[in-house]
Design a protein around this motif. Structure first.
Motif, PDB file in Angstrom:
ATOM      1  N   LEU A 123       0.826  -1.213   0.000  1.00  0.00           N
ATOM      2  CA  LEU A 123       0.000   0.000   0.000  1.00  0.00           C
ATOM      3  C   LEU A 123       0.861   1.264   0.000  1.00  0.00           C
ATOM      4  O   LEU A 123       0.539   2.243  -0.677  1.00  0.00           O
ATOM      5  CB  LEU A 123      -0.948   0.004   1.192  1.00  0.00           C
ATOM      6  CG  LEU A 123      -2.105  -0.977   1.112  1.00  0.00           C
ATOM      7  CD1 LEU A 123      -2.876  -1.014   2.427  1.00  0.00           C
ATOM      8  CD2 LEU A 123      -3.028  -0.630  -0.043  1.00  0.00           C
ATOM      9  N   LEU A 124       1.958   1.239   0.755  1.00  0.00           N
ATOM     10  CA  LEU A 124       2.847   2.399   0.786  1.00  0.00           C
ATOM     11  C   LEU A 124       3.470   2.653  -0.586  1.00  0.00           C
ATOM     12  O   LEU A 124       3.546   3.800  -1.037  1.00  0.00           O
ATOM     13  CB  LEU A 124       3.937   2.219   1.843  1.00  0.00           C
ATOM     14  CG  LEU A 124       4.850   3.430   2.036  1.00  0.00           C
ATOM     15  CD1 LEU A 124       4.070   4.597   2.628  1.00  0.00           C
ATOM     16  CD2 LEU A 124       6.010   3.080   2.932  1.00  0.00           C
ATOM     17  N   LEU A 125       3.901   1.601  -1.272  1.00  0.00           N
ATOM     18  CA  LEU A 125       4.466   1.767  -2.612  1.00  0.00           C
ATOM     19  C   LEU A 125       3.415   2.280  -3.594  1.00  0.00           C
ATOM     20  O   LEU A 125       3.706   3.120  -4.442  1.00  0.00           O
ATOM     21  CB  LEU A 125       5.065   0.452  -3.110  1.00  0.00           C
ATOM     22  CG  LEU A 125       6.378   0.036  -2.451  1.00  0.00           C
ATOM     23  CD1 LEU A 125       6.761  -1.368  -2.874  1.00  0.00           C
ATOM     24  CD2 LEU A 125       7.486   1.023  -2.799  1.00  0.00           C
ATOM     25  N   ASP A 180      16.198  15.152  -5.695  1.00  0.00           N
ATOM     26  CA  ASP A 180      16.430  14.237  -6.819  1.00  0.00           C
ATOM     27  C   ASP A 180      16.705  12.813  -6.313  1.00  0.00           C
ATOM     28  O   ASP A 180      16.238  11.842  -6.895  1.00  0.00           O
ATOM     29  CB  ASP A 180      17.611  14.712  -7.679  1.00  0.00           C
ATOM     30  CG  ASP A 180      17.312  16.001  -8.416  1.00  0.00           C
ATOM     31  OD1 ASP A 180      16.122  16.354  -8.558  1.00  0.00           O
ATOM     32  OD2 ASP A 180      18.271  16.649  -8.857  1.00  0.00           O
ATOM     33  N   PHE A 181      17.449  12.709  -5.220  1.00  0.00           N
ATOM     34  CA  PHE A 181      17.754  11.404  -4.629  1.00  0.00           C
ATOM     35  C   PHE A 181      16.476  10.685  -4.203  1.00  0.00           C
ATOM     36  O   PHE A 181      16.308   9.485  -4.469  1.00  0.00           O
ATOM     37  CB  PHE A 181      18.690  11.571  -3.428  1.00  0.00           C
ATOM     38  CG  PHE A 181      18.869  10.302  -2.635  1.00  0.00           C
ATOM     39  CD1 PHE A 181      19.697   9.291  -3.101  1.00  0.00           C
ATOM     40  CD2 PHE A 181      18.206  10.117  -1.433  1.00  0.00           C
ATOM     41  CE1 PHE A 181      19.854   8.112  -2.374  1.00  0.00           C
ATOM     42  CE2 PHE A 181      18.357   8.943  -0.708  1.00  0.00           C
ATOM     43  CZ  PHE A 181      19.191   7.951  -1.178  1.00  0.00           C
ATOM     44  N   SER A 209      12.895   3.830  -8.153  1.00  0.00           N
ATOM     45  CA  SER A 209      13.634   2.573  -8.228  1.00  0.00           C
ATOM     46  C   SER A 209      12.931   1.463  -7.446  1.00  0.00           C
ATOM     47  O   SER A 209      12.770   0.339  -7.939  1.00  0.00           O
ATOM     48  CB  SER A 209      15.051   2.783  -7.691  1.00  0.00           C
ATOM     49  OG  SER A 209      15.732   1.572  -7.593  1.00  0.00           O
ATOM     50  N   THR A 210      12.508   1.761  -6.218  1.00  0.00           N
ATOM     51  CA  THR A 210      11.827   0.734  -5.424  1.00  0.00           C
ATOM     52  C   THR A 210      10.477   0.382  -6.045  1.00  0.00           C
ATOM     53  O   THR A 210      10.091  -0.791  -6.061  1.00  0.00           O
ATOM     54  CB  THR A 210      11.642   1.171  -3.963  1.00  0.00           C
ATOM     55  OG1 THR A 210      10.952   2.416  -3.922  1.00  0.00           O
ATOM     56  CG2 THR A 210      12.967   1.297  -3.252  1.00  0.00           C
ATOM     57  N   ALA A 257      17.044   0.689   4.574  1.00  0.00           N
ATOM     58  CA  ALA A 257      17.415   2.068   4.241  1.00  0.00           C
ATOM     59  C   ALA A 257      16.520   2.617   3.129  1.00  0.00           C
ATOM     60  O   ALA A 257      16.107   3.781   3.174  1.00  0.00           O
ATOM     61  CB  ALA A 257      18.875   2.139   3.828  1.00  0.00           C
ATOM     62  N   GLU A 258      16.219   1.764   2.144  1.00  0.00           N
ATOM     63  CA  GLU A 258      15.326   2.200   1.064  1.00  0.00           C
ATOM     64  C   GLU A 258      13.925   2.474   1.600  1.00  0.00           C
ATOM     65  O   GLU A 258      13.293   3.462   1.222  1.00  0.00           O
ATOM     66  CB  GLU A 258      15.272   1.143  -0.041  1.00  0.00           C
ATOM     67  CG  GLU A 258      16.564   1.041  -0.825  1.00  0.00           C
ATOM     68  CD  GLU A 258      16.598  -0.148  -1.754  1.00  0.00           C
ATOM     69  OE1 GLU A 258      17.129   0.019  -2.876  1.00  0.00           O
ATOM     70  OE2 GLU A 258      16.112  -1.244  -1.381  1.00  0.00           O
TER      71      GLU A 258
END
Length: 80
Positions: free
Chosen positions: A9-11, A27-28, A35-36, A52-53
């Motif tokens: 759900l978060l993604l 930008d990071f 990416s995730t 970390a991601e």
């Protein structure tokens, strides 16, 4: 490790918010969320996403949820 329902759900929320709120991210952060999200789309619940991601994704979603004006656009901090 399979992604939990909360992580999926978060993604999903991150993808929706990116369409209208990415301007408040660095930008990071934009690259990390993209990416995730891509990994999740390709691999589903088996997508490997590090702690970390997840931290970056969670903070990016929180920033995009914040009402306008609570966090300056990332471009403003780079211009200073």
């Amino acid at each position: 490790m399979r992604l939990t329902d909360a992580q999926v759900l978060l993604l999903t929320e991150a993808a929706v918010l990116m369409a209208r709120g990415a301007r408040v991210l660095s930008d990071f952060e934009v690259e990390m969320v993209a990416s995730t999200g891509q990994r999740w789309l390709q691999l589903g619940r088996e997508a490997p996403i590090s702690a970390a991601e997840w931290l970056v994704v969670e903070e990016a979603v929180a920033a995009m949820r914040a009402p306008a004006g609570e966090r300056a656009p990332a471009s403003a901090s780079r211009a200073a």
